[in-house]
Design a protein around this motif. Sequence first.
Motif, PDB file in Angstrom:
ATOM      1  N   MET A 143       0.707  -1.160  -0.013  1.00  0.00           N
ATOM      2  CA  MET A 143      -0.293   0.015   0.059  1.00  0.00           C
ATOM      3  C   MET A 143       0.451   1.480   0.058  1.00  0.00           C
ATOM      4  O   MET A 143       0.328   2.328  -0.379  1.00  0.00           O
ATOM      5  CB  MET A 143      -0.822   0.277   0.827  1.00  0.00           C
ATOM      6  CG  MET A 143      -1.702   1.021   1.225  1.00  0.00           C
ATOM      7  SD  MET A 143      -3.243   0.730   2.310  1.00  0.00           S
ATOM      8  CE  MET A 143      -4.600  -0.027   2.170  1.00  0.00           C
ATOM      9  N   GLN A 199       6.307   4.834   0.346  1.00  0.00           N
ATOM     10  CA  GLN A 199       7.843   5.356   0.622  1.00  0.00           C
ATOM     11  C   GLN A 199       8.336   6.082   1.814  1.00  0.00           C
ATOM     12  O   GLN A 199       9.058   7.153   1.799  1.00  0.00           O
ATOM     13  CB  GLN A 199       6.557   6.919   1.027  1.00  0.00           C
ATOM     14  CG  GLN A 199       5.506   6.856   1.404  1.00  0.00           C
ATOM     15  CD  GLN A 199       4.313   7.425   1.533  1.00  0.00           C
ATOM     16  OE1 GLN A 199       4.105   7.837   0.270  1.00  0.00           O
ATOM     17  NE2 GLN A 199       3.285   7.241   2.345  1.00  0.00           N
ATOM     18  N   GLU A 215      12.284   7.354   1.054  1.00  0.00           N
ATOM     19  CA  GLU A 215      12.196   8.834   1.465  1.00  0.00           C
ATOM     20  C   GLU A 215      13.552   8.712   2.601  1.00  0.00           C
ATOM     21  O   GLU A 215      13.759   8.319   3.629  1.00  0.00           O
ATOM     22  CB  GLU A 215      11.373   9.068   1.510  1.00  0.00           C
ATOM     23  CG  GLU A 215      11.545  10.887   0.875  1.00  0.00           C
ATOM     24  CD  GLU A 215      10.401  11.967   1.883  1.00  0.00           C
ATOM     25  OE1 GLU A 215      11.106  12.357   2.062  1.00  0.00           O
ATOM     26  OE2 GLU A 215       9.455  11.190   2.100  1.00  0.00           O
ATOM     27  N   ILE A 230      15.355  11.035   5.190  1.00  0.00           N
ATOM     28  CA  ILE A 230      15.264  11.425   6.307  1.00  0.00           C
ATOM     29  C   ILE A 230      16.265  11.682   6.763  1.00  0.00           C
ATOM     30  O   ILE A 230      16.368  12.733   8.054  1.00  0.00           O
ATOM     31  CB  ILE A 230      13.826  11.825   7.188  1.00  0.00           C
ATOM     32  CG1 ILE A 230      13.605  10.602   7.229  1.00  0.00           C
ATOM     33  CG2 ILE A 230      12.463  11.824   5.930  1.00  0.00           C
ATOM     34  CD1 ILE A 230      13.026  10.298   9.053  1.00  0.00           C
ATOM     35  N   GLU A 238      17.715  15.191   8.548  1.00  0.00           N
ATOM     36  CA  GLU A 238      16.602  16.234   9.441  1.00  0.00           C
ATOM     37  C   GLU A 238      16.675  15.864  10.966  1.00  0.00           C
ATOM     38  O   GLU A 238      16.787  14.523  10.912  1.00  0.00           O
ATOM     39  CB  GLU A 238      15.328  16.775   8.597  1.00  0.00           C
ATOM     40  CG  GLU A 238      15.532  16.624   7.334  1.00  0.00           C
ATOM     41  CD  GLU A 238      13.949  17.213   6.462  1.00  0.00           C
ATOM     42  OE1 GLU A 238      13.245  17.822   7.425  1.00  0.00           O
ATOM     43  OE2 GLU A 238      13.991  16.874   5.142  1.00  0.00           O
ATOM     44  N   ASP A 239      16.435  16.389  11.358  1.00  0.00           N
ATOM     45  CA  ASP A 239      16.329  15.997  13.656  1.00  0.00           C
ATOM     46  C   ASP A 239      15.192  15.652  13.956  1.00  0.00           C
ATOM     47  O   ASP A 239      15.027  16.175  14.448  1.00  0.00           O
ATOM     48  CB  ASP A 239      17.316  16.720  13.925  1.00  0.00           C
ATOM     49  CG  ASP A 239      16.945  18.127  13.875  1.00  0.00           C
ATOM     50  OD1 ASP A 239      16.033  18.517  12.586  1.00  0.00           O
ATOM     51  OD2 ASP A 239      16.634  18.924  15.115  1.00  0.00           O
ATOM     52  N   TRP A 240      14.788  14.930  13.205  1.00  0.00           N
ATOM     53  CA  TRP A 240      12.786  14.242  13.277  1.00  0.00           C
ATOM     54  C   TRP A 240      13.275  13.174  14.647  1.00  0.00           C
ATOM     55  O   TRP A 240      14.236  12.834  15.057  1.00  0.00           O
ATOM     56  CB  TRP A 240      12.199  13.433  12.332  1.00  0.00           C
ATOM     57  CG  TRP A 240      12.040  14.507  11.146  1.00  0.00           C
ATOM     58  CD1 TRP A 240      12.513  14.538   9.830  1.00  0.00           C
ATOM     59  CD2 TRP A 240      11.297  16.040  10.763  1.00  0.00           C
ATOM     60  NE1 TRP A 240      12.158  14.985   9.568  1.00  0.00           N
ATOM     61  CE2 TRP A 240      11.294  15.931   9.972  1.00  0.00           C
ATOM     62  CE3 TRP A 240      10.598  16.903  11.967  1.00  0.00           C
ATOM     63  CZ2 TRP A 240      10.187  17.009   9.230  1.00  0.00           C
ATOM     64  CZ3 TRP A 240       8.997  16.946  11.511  1.00  0.00           C
ATOM     65  CH2 TRP A 240       9.237  17.936  10.512  1.00  0.00           C
ATOM     66  N   MET A 286      10.318  12.046  15.616  1.00  0.00           N
ATOM     67  CA  MET A 286       9.648  10.605  15.855  1.00  0.00           C
ATOM     68  C   MET A 286       8.607  10.785  13.920  1.00  0.00           C
ATOM     69  O   MET A 286       8.869  11.889  14.108  1.00  0.00           O
ATOM     70  CB  MET A 286       8.381  11.103  16.644  1.00  0.00           C
ATOM     71  CG  MET A 286       7.033  10.187  17.099  1.00  0.00           C
ATOM     72  SD  MET A 286       5.889  10.108  18.211  1.00  0.00           S
ATOM     73  CE  MET A 286       5.018  11.804  17.370  1.00  0.00           C
ATOM     74  N   VAL A 287       8.937   9.605  13.416  1.00  0.00           N
ATOM     75  CA  VAL A 287       8.386   9.471  12.530  1.00  0.00           C
ATOM     76  C   VAL A 287       7.126   8.366  12.590  1.00  0.00           C
ATOM     77  O   VAL A 287       7.237   7.526  12.844  1.00  0.00           O
ATOM     78  CB  VAL A 287       9.073   9.149  10.904  1.00  0.00           C
ATOM     79  CG1 VAL A 287       8.286   8.985  10.228  1.00  0.00           C
ATOM     80  CG2 VAL A 287      10.308  10.318  11.409  1.00  0.00           C
ATOM     81  N   ILE A 288       6.461   9.064  11.847  1.00  0.00           N
ATOM     82  CA  ILE A 288       4.941   7.674  11.988  1.00  0.00           C
ATOM     83  C   ILE A 288       4.739   7.649  10.471  1.00  0.00           C
ATOM     84  O   ILE A 288       4.038   8.185   9.789  1.00  0.00           O
ATOM     85  CB  ILE A 288       3.629   8.007  12.966  1.00  0.00           C
ATOM     86  CG1 ILE A 288       4.531   8.935  14.196  1.00  0.00           C
ATOM     87  CG2 ILE A 288       2.394   7.069  12.639  1.00  0.00           C
ATOM     88  CD1 ILE A 288       3.181   9.618  14.862  1.00  0.00           C
ATOM     89  N   ARG A 289       4.828   6.175  10.477  1.00  0.00           N
ATOM     90  CA  ARG A 289       4.273   5.294   9.264  1.00  0.00           C
ATOM     91  C   ARG A 289       2.975   4.467   9.282  1.00  0.00           C
ATOM     92  O   ARG A 289       3.292   3.865  10.327  1.00  0.00           O
ATOM     93  CB  ARG A 289       5.524   4.714   8.664  1.00  0.00           C
ATOM     94  CG  ARG A 289       6.781   5.522   8.518  1.00  0.00           C
ATOM     95  CD  ARG A 289       7.683   5.443   7.806  1.00  0.00           C
ATOM     96  NE  ARG A 289       9.194   6.243   7.577  1.00  0.00           N
ATOM     97  CZ  ARG A 289       9.985   5.467   7.783  1.00  0.00           C
ATOM     98  NH1 ARG A 289       9.902   5.138   9.002  1.00  0.00           N
ATOM     99  NH2 ARG A 289      10.846   6.728   7.559  1.00  0.00           N
ATOM    100  N   PRO A 290       2.127   4.345   8.149  1.00  0.00           N
ATOM    101  CA  PRO A 290       1.481   3.310   8.428  1.00  0.00           C
ATOM    102  C   PRO A 290       2.127   1.698   8.979  1.00  0.00           C
ATOM    103  O   PRO A 290       0.812   0.962   9.784  1.00  0.00           O
ATOM    104  CB  PRO A 290       0.981   2.844   6.424  1.00  0.00           C
ATOM    105  CG  PRO A 290       1.470   4.538   5.981  1.00  0.00           C
ATOM    106  CD  PRO A 290       2.579   4.782   7.084  1.00  0.00           C
TER     107      PRO A 290
END
Lengths: 420, 289
Positions: free
Chosen positions: B1, B4, B7, B9, B12-14, B16-20
């Motif tokens: 589904m 992506q 990609e 990242i 960058e200093d994220w 938290m990254v929320i992915r499906p």
Amino acid sequence: MPKTVIELEDIAKQYRLGVVGTGTLSHDLNRWWARFRGKEDPTKKISASNELSKVDTKFVWALKDINLEVSEGTVLGIVGKNGAGKSTMLKLLSRVTGPTTGEIRVRGRIASLLEVGTGFHPELTGRENIFLNGAILGMTRKEIDRKFDEIVEFSGVKKYIGTPVKRYSSGMYVRLAFAVAAHLESEILIVDEVLAVGDAEFQKRAIGKMKDVSTSGRTVLFVSHNLTAVEQLCNKAVLMQNGTITMDGQVGDILEAYRKSSLEIGEVKPYGTNQVEFISYSINDLNGNEIKEIKLGDSFKVLANIKFNEDVESTDLSLDVRNDSNEFISHVTNMDDQFFIAENKRGEQKTIEITLKNFSLAPGIYYISLWLGNMYGTFNYLENCLRLSVKQGEAFIQRNYPFDKRSRAVLQSSWEQKSD
Amino acid sequence: MNNQSTENISGEDWTMVIRPKRHLLELDLKEIWRYRDLIYLFVKRDFVAKYKQTVLGPLWFIIQPLLTTLMFTVVFGKIAGIPTEGLPNILFYLSGIVGWNYFATCLNETSATFITNASIFGKVYFPRLTLPVSIVVSSLITFVIQFVFLIAFIIFYAFRGVSIQIGPEVLLVPVLVIMMAGLGLGFGIIISSMTTKYRDLLHLVKFGVQLWMYATPIIYPLSEIPEKYKPYVIANPMTPVIETFKTAMLGVGEVNYMHLLYSLGFTVGILAIGIIVFNKVEKNFMDTV
């Protein structure tokens, strides 16, 4: 240029209707067994007789194509009608549930406040609950220790801090819960409608506290139907409609657009089990002509044609009235008049006529929602499915200038001078 | 589904990254450690809330296994006359019950994690695994109290002249306790994950655990089982645990380290599967509950 702290990219959330909650092992086993024998899905067959089956495998997009960037220090108001996807978006951000597609990137700690007092245990004392609730919201014990006195002070329940919260009045309970939440130290705060609780005095304090939070440079996402609160607190806003963000910009513009959009009746999404359903409904004058507008003080009728898709012992019908800010104004039910809709056979249709006498709410726009159900649940609910415009007229009040906009209702008065 | 997540990242200093979808093995155990205060507070809550407004309070920890033991003594010891390796019935049953209780409580209570906490889970995020873990810890407190009670009984009987030979297996007790907890937790969170879709399981668990007890040498010694059926009883991962536990405490029973090793492997396996399944379900379970 402040840096971006939240970024949503192509976020979408899909829900499956109908299937939710019906998952019992026996159903699935039945289905497998049927498939194994090459027969038709039995659970499908059962529900094929009613409307719900059409929804059975239908997917609903609660959110679609959401792209949003929030920069540091923004207090973002999110407005939109019920079902526009605001709460779903907050749920995704607070990680209660995951997105179907897309990606959310966040800088900093998020604390979400979708409800006050989450995890409060009635048997525990105020003190114990402060620690428990704080930890659930993501604070460590050290942090809570440091803020403890401040929290107690703010809540105003110092005297009862060693008493189990089940002995608290509901006001104290809410104050304590909000006090914990208000002292979270996260960089990003997500707030949903929590200001809707408590008395006016408390709401004022809560808004004041929220203002402090927002001026301290933290980022706040705020969902509310209380447009005044949004106006006071937020420095940016987005408007959501049917699962997408339709506008993004200054608070004033967004609120104006929202007020305008809420004047039209959108698509009414029916809700309920459909054992009984509304076939048609209208607003009529006393002579039976369909109308959209009345004058203050007029009586009018709401006609509802209902159909029974099953034998239903009895059903109640009620009618809610909301104003154009979607604030709940009044509720009318058949029980008010000791009227019963009983002994209903499958396939039967009935027309119910509800007469509302001498309408005395302030001139303006009102929305009527219709509900069918009983104490166990909802058969059919149509939110804001009728729109009624109320003009000032002369029947009720005879002043020759417009009625004060701040008024909610109209009191009928008569005047005379007493001779001394 | 979605594909992506490739990609880049990293620049960058994220935080938290929320992915499906999470990778199947993407476990954030560090996060659970960060929330250790919450686990502590959950444990405290369970402990305090359970016995508030009860007259006997924590005494219930002892009354429950004691009454069960007395009932077993009457029914299985006196009426049915099942042998207990020459030991007083009470000692034999009590040691089995104390061990079994810990496992059973862990399993029963963790299996309802998603259902009973749906309202909290729907409102706020914290690592969901903290709840079952806190249940295991708070049940451990109960276990320790009951364990001390058992030791008191053993000493009492020893003074009255019953010969009790505590074996070197006593050193294994901590491992056995961990195995009881691990098995209970592992099965519990698997069932819990499945109850989000199949509520039926919740009903099954309650008496399933009861039946399981009879398939474990609690009220009978393993030595009484005919050779023909022994492999089946030993296939039950709880059998070697309970049997070793009894040997450690009372000096009677059959300890077979191969069997115990099998149980250990089983525990690790079920726990690993449990955590993976739980981790997968926790993300979107709110949509189905």
